[in-house]
Design a protein around this motif. Structure first.
Motif, short mmCIF file in Angstrom:
data_model
loop_
_atom_site.label_atom_id
_atom_site.label_comp_id
_atom_site.label_asym_id
_atom_site.label_seq_id
_atom_site.Cartn_x
_atom_site.Cartn_y
_atom_site.Cartn_z
N VAL A 29 62.88 3.02 105.69
CA VAL A 29 63.88 3.36 106.71
C VAL A 29 65.25 3.46 106.07
N ARG A 30 65.58 2.51 105.20
CA ARG A 30 66.87 2.53 104.51
C ARG A 30 67.00 3.79 103.66
N GLU A 31 65.92 4.16 102.95
CA GLU A 31 65.94 5.36 102.11
C GLU A 31 66.11 6.62 102.97
N ALA A 32 65.46 6.63 104.12
CA ALA A 32 65.57 7.78 105.03
C ALA A 32 67.00 7.91 105.55
N LEU A 33 67.62 6.80 105.87
CA LEU A 33 69.00 6.85 106.38
C LEU A 33 69.97 7.34 105.31
N ILE A 34 69.69 7.00 104.06
CA ILE A 34 70.52 7.50 102.96
C ILE A 34 70.41 9.03 102.90
N ARG A 35 69.18 9.53 103.00
CA ARG A 35 68.97 10.99 103.00
C ARG A 35 69.65 11.65 104.19
N LEU A 36 69.53 11.02 105.35
CA LEU A 36 70.14 11.58 106.57
C LEU A 36 71.66 11.59 106.46
N ALA A 37 72.20 10.60 105.79
CA ALA A 37 73.65 10.57 105.57
C ALA A 37 74.07 11.72 104.66
N GLU A 38 73.25 12.00 103.64
CA GLU A 38 73.55 13.12 102.74
C GLU A 38 73.52 14.44 103.49
N GLU A 39 72.64 14.52 104.51
CA GLU A 39 72.54 15.75 105.30
C GLU A 39 73.48 15.72 106.50
N THR A 40 74.34 14.71 106.56
CA THR A 40 75.38 14.54 107.58
C THR A 40 74.82 14.38 108.99
N LEU A 41 73.60 13.90 109.10
CA LEU A 41 73.02 13.65 110.42
C LEU A 41 73.30 12.24 110.91
N VAL A 42 73.68 11.35 109.99
CA VAL A 42 74.15 10.02 110.38
C VAL A 42 75.42 9.72 109.61
N ASP A 43 76.23 8.84 110.19
CA ASP A 43 77.45 8.36 109.53
C ASP A 43 77.29 6.87 109.30
N VAL A 44 77.62 6.42 108.10
CA VAL A 44 77.51 5.01 107.74
C VAL A 44 78.92 4.43 107.60
N PHE A 45 79.19 3.36 108.37
CA PHE A 45 80.50 2.73 108.36
C PHE A 45 80.36 1.28 107.89
N PRO A 46 81.09 0.88 106.82
CA PRO A 46 81.07 -0.52 106.40
C PRO A 46 81.48 -1.42 107.57
N GLN A 47 80.77 -2.51 107.72
CA GLN A 47 81.01 -3.50 108.77
C GLN A 47 80.56 -3.05 110.15
#
Length: 203
Positions: A29-47
């Motif tokens: 799941v974590r690896e998938a979210l990294i890929r999705l972030a690269e494809e700009t489908l999710v945004d990751v915000f610290p905290q």
């Protein structure tokens, strides 16, 4: 799930909840979210964590530009010397799309739409072109998904696919390229209407 709007724009995502829902450990799941972030489908915000990104109009426009440039060239190549297998497969897909559109079945139509474009790339001996297209078109696909419940829109897309098919079948590269460019510009008309109707999910 993101493209199909099971997860809505601006919705928070939990690694733990996703792992339970999908029946996998948290690592994939974590690896998938990294890929999705690269494809700009999710945004990751610290905290703050991970949220589903809004549909960014600028990114849809960029994806459309890239996709048109590549797929127009692929369509031209396909029309130069189409195989009998390619013609047979595209003809069958047009028939299936017509049935799904007339029946008002968007859940059946979208995979057939994808198959049509993928078949042209693979049938022309350029499967990597389709993989490259897939890597940039996520935002564009969300707009497509929003527009598909409209039966008239599905019928319009099918007519455009039929025009591309006819150009390939008759070995007319100029017509095939022009038809593909015209078809892939359709999202530019759709996005303006959808952004006005649903401003909360667009950026």
């Amino acid at each position: 799930m993101i493209i199909g709007l099971t997860f809505k724009p601006n919705e928070a995502l939990s690694e733990k909840e996703l792992a339970v829902r999908l029946g996998v450990s948290r690592t994939p799941v974590r690896e998938a979210l990294i890929r999705l972030a690269e494809e700009t489908l999710v945004d990751v915000f610290p905290q703050r964590g991970t949220i589903v990104s809004p549909i960014r109009v600028a990114e849809v426009m960029e994806a459309q530009f890239l996709r048109e440039a590549l797929e127009a060239a692929v369509a031209r190549r396909a029309a130069e010397q189409p195989s009998t297998t390619l013609i047979r497969d595209l003809s069958r897909l047009i028939d299936d799309q017509t049935h799904a559109a007339n029946a008002g079945l968007p859940e059946d139509y979208m995979p057939l739409d994808e198959a049509f474009h993928r078949t042209i790339s693979e049938g022309t001996g350029m499967p990597r072109a389709w993989r490259l297209i897939q890597s940039v078109k996520g935002q564009m696909d969300r707009v497509r998904f929003l527009s598909l419940p409209n039966k008239a829109h599905m019928l319009l897309l099918t007519e455009q696919h039929a025009e591309i098919f006819k150009a390939i079948e008759t070995q007319d590269p100029d017509r095939a390229e022009a038809a593909m460019r015209h078809h892939l510009k359709e999202v530019l008309k759709t996005i303006q209407e959808l952004a006005a109707e649903m401003p909360a999910i667009f950026a």
